[in-house]
Motif scaffolding. Structure first.
Motif, PDB file in Angstrom:
ATOM      1  N   VAL A 245      39.165  31.872  56.312  1.00  0.00           N
ATOM      2  CA  VAL A 245      39.483  32.159  54.919  1.00  0.00           C
ATOM      3  C   VAL A 245      39.699  30.851  54.170  1.00  0.00           C
ATOM      4  N   PRO A 246      38.728  30.442  53.362  1.00  0.00           N
ATOM      5  CA  PRO A 246      38.927  29.217  52.586  1.00  0.00           C
ATOM      6  C   PRO A 246      39.923  29.465  51.455  1.00  0.00           C
ATOM      7  N   ALA A 247      40.750  28.476  51.162  1.00  0.00           N
ATOM      8  CA  ALA A 247      41.731  28.594  50.078  1.00  0.00           C
ATOM      9  C   ALA A 247      41.004  28.360  48.758  1.00  0.00           C
ATOM     10  N   LEU A 248      40.257  29.375  48.291  1.00  0.00           N
ATOM     11  CA  LEU A 248      39.437  29.199  47.105  1.00  0.00           C
ATOM     12  C   LEU A 248      39.970  29.887  45.864  1.00  0.00           C
ATOM     13  N   ALA A 249      41.128  30.538  45.955  1.00  0.00           N
ATOM     14  CA  ALA A 249      41.709  31.171  44.766  1.00  0.00           C
ATOM     15  C   ALA A 249      42.155  30.091  43.779  1.00  0.00           C
ATOM     16  N   ARG A 250      42.040  30.403  42.516  1.00  0.00           N
ATOM     17  CA  ARG A 250      42.453  29.462  41.467  1.00  0.00           C
ATOM     18  C   ARG A 250      43.617  29.989  40.646  1.00  0.00           C
ATOM     19  N   VAL A 251      43.914  31.288  40.797  1.00  0.00           N
ATOM     20  CA  VAL A 251      45.022  31.917  40.068  1.00  0.00           C
ATOM     21  C   VAL A 251      45.586  33.038  40.936  1.00  0.00           C
ATOM     22  N   TRP A 252      46.792  33.466  40.613  1.00  0.00           N
ATOM     23  CA  TRP A 252      47.349  34.691  41.188  1.00  0.00           C
ATOM     24  C   TRP A 252      46.694  35.874  40.480  1.00  0.00           C
ATOM     25  N   PRO A 253      46.610  37.030  41.111  1.00  0.00           N
ATOM     26  CA  PRO A 253      46.034  38.195  40.424  1.00  0.00           C
ATOM     27  C   PRO A 253      46.853  38.637  39.220  1.00  0.00           C
ATOM     28  N   VAL A 254      48.176  38.506  39.301  1.00  0.00           N
ATOM     29  CA  VAL A 254      49.059  38.867  38.184  1.00  0.00           C
ATOM     30  C   VAL A 254      50.096  37.771  38.004  1.00  0.00           C
ATOM     31  N   GLY A 255      50.427  37.486  36.735  1.00  0.00           N
ATOM     32  CA  GLY A 255      51.459  36.499  36.452  1.00  0.00           C
ATOM     33  C   GLY A 255      51.100  35.099  36.920  1.00  0.00           C
ATOM     34  N   THR A 256      52.128  34.233  36.950  1.00  0.00           N
ATOM     35  CA  THR A 256      51.901  32.858  37.392  1.00  0.00           C
ATOM     36  C   THR A 256      52.402  32.624  38.811  1.00  0.00           C
ATOM     37  N   ARG A 257      53.412  33.329  39.216  1.00  0.00           N
ATOM     38  CA  ARG A 257      53.903  33.310  40.600  1.00  0.00           C
ATOM     39  C   ARG A 257      54.715  34.578  40.808  1.00  0.00           C
ATOM     40  N   PRO A 258      54.033  35.712  40.976  1.00  0.00           N
ATOM     41  CA  PRO A 258      54.739  36.994  41.059  1.00  0.00           C
ATOM     42  C   PRO A 258      55.531  37.124  42.360  1.00  0.00           C
ATOM     43  N   ALA A 259      56.558  37.956  42.308  1.00  0.00           N
ATOM     44  CA  ALA A 259      57.317  38.254  43.527  1.00  0.00           C
ATOM     45  C   ALA A 259      56.435  39.077  44.466  1.00  0.00           C
ATOM     46  N   VAL A 260      56.467  38.726  45.740  1.00  0.00           N
ATOM     47  CA  VAL A 260      55.761  39.508  46.753  1.00  0.00           C
ATOM     48  C   VAL A 260      56.740  40.581  47.219  1.00  0.00           C
ATOM     49  N   LEU A 261      56.489  41.823  46.808  1.00  0.00           N
ATOM     50  CA  LEU A 261      57.392  42.926  47.123  1.00  0.00           C
ATOM     51  C   LEU A 261      57.249  43.392  48.565  1.00  0.00           C
ATOM     52  N   ARG A 262      56.050  43.332  49.073  1.00  0.00           N
ATOM     53  CA  ARG A 262      55.793  43.668  50.482  1.00  0.00           C
ATOM     54  C   ARG A 262      54.644  42.798  50.958  1.00  0.00           C
ATOM     55  N   GLY A 263      54.851  42.146  52.070  1.00  0.00           N
ATOM     56  CA  GLY A 263      53.858  41.209  52.581  1.00  0.00           C
ATOM     57  C   GLY A 263      52.835  41.839  53.499  1.00  0.00           C
ATOM     58  N   TRP A 264      52.014  40.996  54.027  1.00  0.00           N
ATOM     59  CA  TRP A 264      50.939  41.347  54.948  1.00  0.00           C
ATOM     60  C   TRP A 264      51.535  41.750  56.285  1.00  0.00           C
ATOM     61  N   GLU A 265      51.209  42.945  56.732  1.00  0.00           N
ATOM     62  CA  GLU A 265      51.671  43.448  58.029  1.00  0.00           C
ATOM     63  C   GLU A 265      50.458  44.019  58.754  1.00  0.00           C
TER      64      GLU A 265
END
Length: 189
Positions: free
Chosen positions: A39-59
């Protein structure tokens, strides 16, 4: 001369072993983080907001059919814009099980991001740039206690952690840097 007799239990034992072990062979590794080169780190923005709270992570699930959380939930208000994290082409924009979903195949990769519940603002086949609005957060249909955006990442049919798309500077974990010290007197010594 030796006569070999096959026990009637042997075929049953083999069938049972195959039934149990075959799904495990299809499963992704149970590790929470896929290999970095995958997975290359190719994202340039968050999908929402500038640094949204992660309410539930990857499981990640232990096996293909096991329970797990195949993405991350990001805090977002109803009506908030949802952005493509990287450039690509919209591969789906519509409703699935009553929820609005937008999927974007990322340019130059086999990766696909998904966003839900989202009222699509783009059509299937549209090319999008990183940061371009692809829709807005729907007020209903979320599996979070409040509203959120479920952000997913797939490589073919394999779910991956979407946070691995974000470079360190977007995660707020940039590398440490020593800066020049100008105008500060050298201590006596």
């Amino acid at each position: 001369m030796t006569t070999w007799a096959i026990s009637p239990i042997l075929p049953l034992a083999l069938a049972l072993a195959l039934a149990v072990l075959t799904p495990l062979a299809w499963a992704d590794p149970p590790s929470g983080e896929p290999p970095g080169e995958r997975v290359p780190a190719l994202a340039r923005v968050w999908p929402v907001g500038t640094r949204p709270a992660v309410l539930r992570g990857w499981e990640p699930p232990a096996t293909v059919y096991a329970a797990g959380h195949r993405g991350v939930d990001l805090a977002a208000a109803p009506g908030a814009p949802v952005r493509a994290v990287a450039a690509g082409r919209v591969s789906f924009a519509g409703r699935v099980a009553g929820r609005g979903v937008v999927a974007v195949r990322l340019a130059g990769t086999s990766l696909r991001t998904t966003y839900e519940p989202v009222r699509a603002g783009v059509a299937e086949g549209a090319e999008v740039r990183a940061g371009e609005v692809v829709g807005t957060v729907e007020g209903t249909g979320s599996h979070c206690p409040g509203t959120c955006v479920h952000w997913g990442l797939l490589d073919g049919g394999t779910y991956l952690n979407p946070l691995t798309l974000l470079p360190p500077w977007l995660l707020g974990r940039g590398p440490s840097r020593l800066l020049p010290v100008l105008g500060v007197p050298v201590p006596p010594g």
